[in-house]
Design an enzyme around this catalytic site. Structure first.
Site, PDB file in Angstrom:
ATOM      1  N   HIS A  37       0.851  -1.185   0.000  1.00 37.07           N
ATOM      2  CA  HIS A  37       0.000   0.000   0.000  1.00 37.07           C
ATOM      3  C   HIS A  37       0.889   1.238   0.000  1.00 37.07           C
ATOM      4  CE1 HIS A  37       1.093  -0.550   4.214  1.00 37.07           C
ATOM      5  NE2 HIS A  37       1.006   0.766   4.297  1.00 37.07           N
ATOM      6  N   HIS A 120       5.707   6.098  -0.928  1.00 37.54           N
ATOM      7  CA  HIS A 120       6.454   4.875  -1.220  1.00 37.54           C
ATOM      8  C   HIS A 120       5.600   3.660  -0.899  1.00 37.54           C
ATOM      9  CE1 HIS A 120       6.976   5.344   3.109  1.00 37.54           C
ATOM     10  NE2 HIS A 120       7.148   4.025   3.144  1.00 37.54           N
TER      11      HIS A 120
END
Length: 178
Positions: A37, A120
């Site tokens: 995620h 990220h």
């Protein structure tokens, strides 16, 4: 109360592609692809009322879908590396969604985020990995080249207090619509 955070899910085809990077680094604990995620706002452990207020504030976010693209590999921790990640290319849509999540957190009475936003996708958590080995791994992998994907929703996840990496449970999903 479980730990809460809002995030963008990684589409299954991209997650499967990222699993091809899961080799060749001693000390890496690879994240399961279903737990990949992009965190928008970490909340942590909160009481039930704050959790409900945050979930409601997230539901008021209105914005159109947008595109994001992964942009290379990197590590956090410098000389004591602690994670390997896939970076995300700059995106005004992503920045707008992150700002909206920050506003939702403030509306729920939560403090401002203390860290700068660095989008990220964490691929591995590291334990006792040598900095030179991490550098060699990153050089060998050469980056992440993948098609962009459309973000048409974001979610509120919960997780158990653990060493990180899941399992995560979607508590609520919020569509992005034109």
């Amino acid at each position: 109360m479980p730990r809460l955070f809002s995030a963008i899910e990684i589409p299954r085809p991209l997650a499967e592609r990222l699993t091809l990077l899961r080799a060749g680094l001693t000390g890496a604990r690879w994240i399961d692809p279903e737990n990949y995620h992009l965190t928008l706002r970490f909340i942590g452990d909160v009481d039930g009322m704050t959790a409900r207020d945050f979930a409601e504030a997230l539901g008021a976010i209105e914005m159109p879908p947008f595109e994001i693209r992964l942009n290379g590999l990197g590590s956090f921790g410098g000389n004591k590396p602690r994670a390997i990640f896939a970076g995300v290319a700059p995106s005004e849509g992503l920045n707008a969604l992150r700002r909206a999540n920050d506003r939702a957190a403030r509306e729920a009475g939560l403090p401002a985020e203390g860290r700068n936003f660095m989008p990220h996708v964490t691929l591995a958590r590291l334990r006792n990995a040598r900095a030179d080995a991490v550098a060699a791994y990153l050089e060998h992998q050469g980056g992440v080249f993948a098609d962009p994907f459309i973000v048409n929703r974001f979610v509120l996840y919960s997780s158990r207090d653990s060493v990180g990496g899941g399992p995560y449970v979607v508590e609520a999903a919020y569509p992005l619509e034109d």
